[in-house]
Design a protein around this motif. Sequence first.
Motif, mmCIF file in Angstrom:
data_model
loop_
_atom_site.group_PDB
_atom_site.id
_atom_site.type_symbol
_atom_site.label_atom_id
_atom_site.label_comp_id
_atom_site.label_asym_id
_atom_site.label_seq_id
_atom_site.Cartn_x
_atom_site.Cartn_y
_atom_site.Cartn_z
ATOM 1 N N ILE A 2 0.865 -1.167 0.000
ATOM 2 C CA ILE A 2 0.000 0.000 0.000
ATOM 3 C C ILE A 2 0.910 1.227 0.000
ATOM 4 C CG2 ILE A 2 -1.712 1.354 1.279
ATOM 5 C CD1 ILE A 2 -2.855 -1.330 0.449
ATOM 6 N N TYR A 4 0.686 5.405 0.102
ATOM 7 C CA TYR A 4 -0.331 6.401 0.415
ATOM 8 C C TYR A 4 0.252 7.798 0.612
ATOM 9 C CZ TYR A 4 1.105 6.031 5.329
ATOM 10 O OH TYR A 4 1.827 6.052 6.501
ATOM 11 N N ALA A 15 -5.111 3.425 5.665
ATOM 12 C CA ALA A 15 -4.029 2.473 5.365
ATOM 13 C C ALA A 15 -3.751 1.563 6.558
ATOM 14 C CB ALA A 15 -2.772 3.223 4.940
ATOM 15 N N LEU A 18 -5.664 -1.809 6.880
ATOM 16 C CA LEU A 18 -5.422 -2.856 5.898
ATOM 17 C C LEU A 18 -4.242 -3.716 6.318
ATOM 18 C CD1 LEU A 18 -5.886 -0.576 2.791
ATOM 19 C CD2 LEU A 18 -7.599 -2.047 3.869
ATOM 20 N N ARG A 22 2.875 -1.072 4.227
ATOM 21 C CA ARG A 22 2.476 0.299 3.900
ATOM 22 C C ARG A 22 3.692 1.207 3.859
ATOM 23 N NH1 ARG A 22 -0.822 -1.740 7.711
ATOM 24 N NH2 ARG A 22 0.241 -0.779 9.440
ATOM 25 N N TYR A 35 1.423 -2.248 -6.401
ATOM 26 C CA TYR A 35 0.946 -1.561 -5.208
ATOM 27 C C TYR A 35 -0.449 -0.994 -5.457
ATOM 28 C CZ TYR A 35 2.080 2.844 -7.538
ATOM 29 O OH TYR A 35 2.124 3.889 -8.429
ATOM 30 N N LEU A 36 -1.124 -0.692 -4.359
ATOM 31 C CA LEU A 36 -2.401 -0.003 -4.364
ATOM 32 C C LEU A 36 -2.150 1.397 -3.813
ATOM 33 C CD1 LEU A 36 -5.528 0.024 -4.619
ATOM 34 C CD2 LEU A 36 -5.596 -0.836 -2.257
ATOM 35 N N ILE A 38 -3.395 4.919 -2.217
ATOM 36 C CA ILE A 38 -4.462 5.571 -1.451
ATOM 37 C C ILE A 38 -4.062 7.032 -1.301
ATOM 38 C CG2 ILE A 38 -5.876 5.582 0.622
ATOM 39 C CD1 ILE A 38 -5.029 2.694 1.135
ATOM 40 N N CYS A 62 1.151 0.530 -10.479
ATOM 41 C CA CYS A 62 -0.073 0.827 -9.735
ATOM 42 C C CYS A 62 -1.226 -0.038 -10.249
ATOM 43 C CB CYS A 62 -0.425 2.308 -9.844
ATOM 44 S SG CYS A 62 -1.781 2.785 -8.757
ATOM 45 N N GLN A 110 -9.581 -4.323 1.114
ATOM 46 C CA GLN A 110 -8.745 -5.476 1.427
ATOM 47 C C GLN A 110 -8.976 -6.597 0.414
ATOM 48 O OE1 GLN A 110 -6.463 -5.547 4.143
ATOM 49 N NE2 GLN A 110 -5.714 -7.381 3.135
ATOM 50 N N TYR A 113 -7.300 -5.670 -2.817
ATOM 51 C CA TYR A 113 -5.849 -5.793 -2.632
ATOM 52 C C TYR A 113 -5.409 -7.241 -2.762
ATOM 53 C CZ TYR A 113 -1.233 -5.537 -0.612
ATOM 54 O OH TYR A 113 0.116 -5.661 -0.423
#
Length: 119
Positions: A2, A4, A15, A18, A22, A35-36, A38, A62, A110, A113
Amino acid sequence: MIVYASRTGNVRYIASKLTAERIEISDELLLNKPYLLITYTDGLGDIPAKVTHFLKHNAKCCKGVVVSGNSNFGHTVFGGAGEKIAATYHIPLVRKLDLRGHKADYEAIQRFYEMRVMG
């Protein structure tokens, strides 16, 4: 992973809900794994400058974007940064959250992800 960007702490809080590694965006951050993202929404529906800079060098990995916003500013700009990122980089807009969102939001994020980032 993650990745962010948080200005007021709302995104950092999201974040933290989850179960994933991170990392907060910094000027020199370069990634070569999925990655995700946020992020928050800046101004009236704008992408924060540090997120734009980060994506310039890291967009290829991404897998989706989650955006926090404030619906009090109106639905035409609510979560606008996420919509713009999704359209520009052709990635899914996973969720728009009003401020910190709710438990159901974290569960949906989640699931996304685990399916699309961890694959």
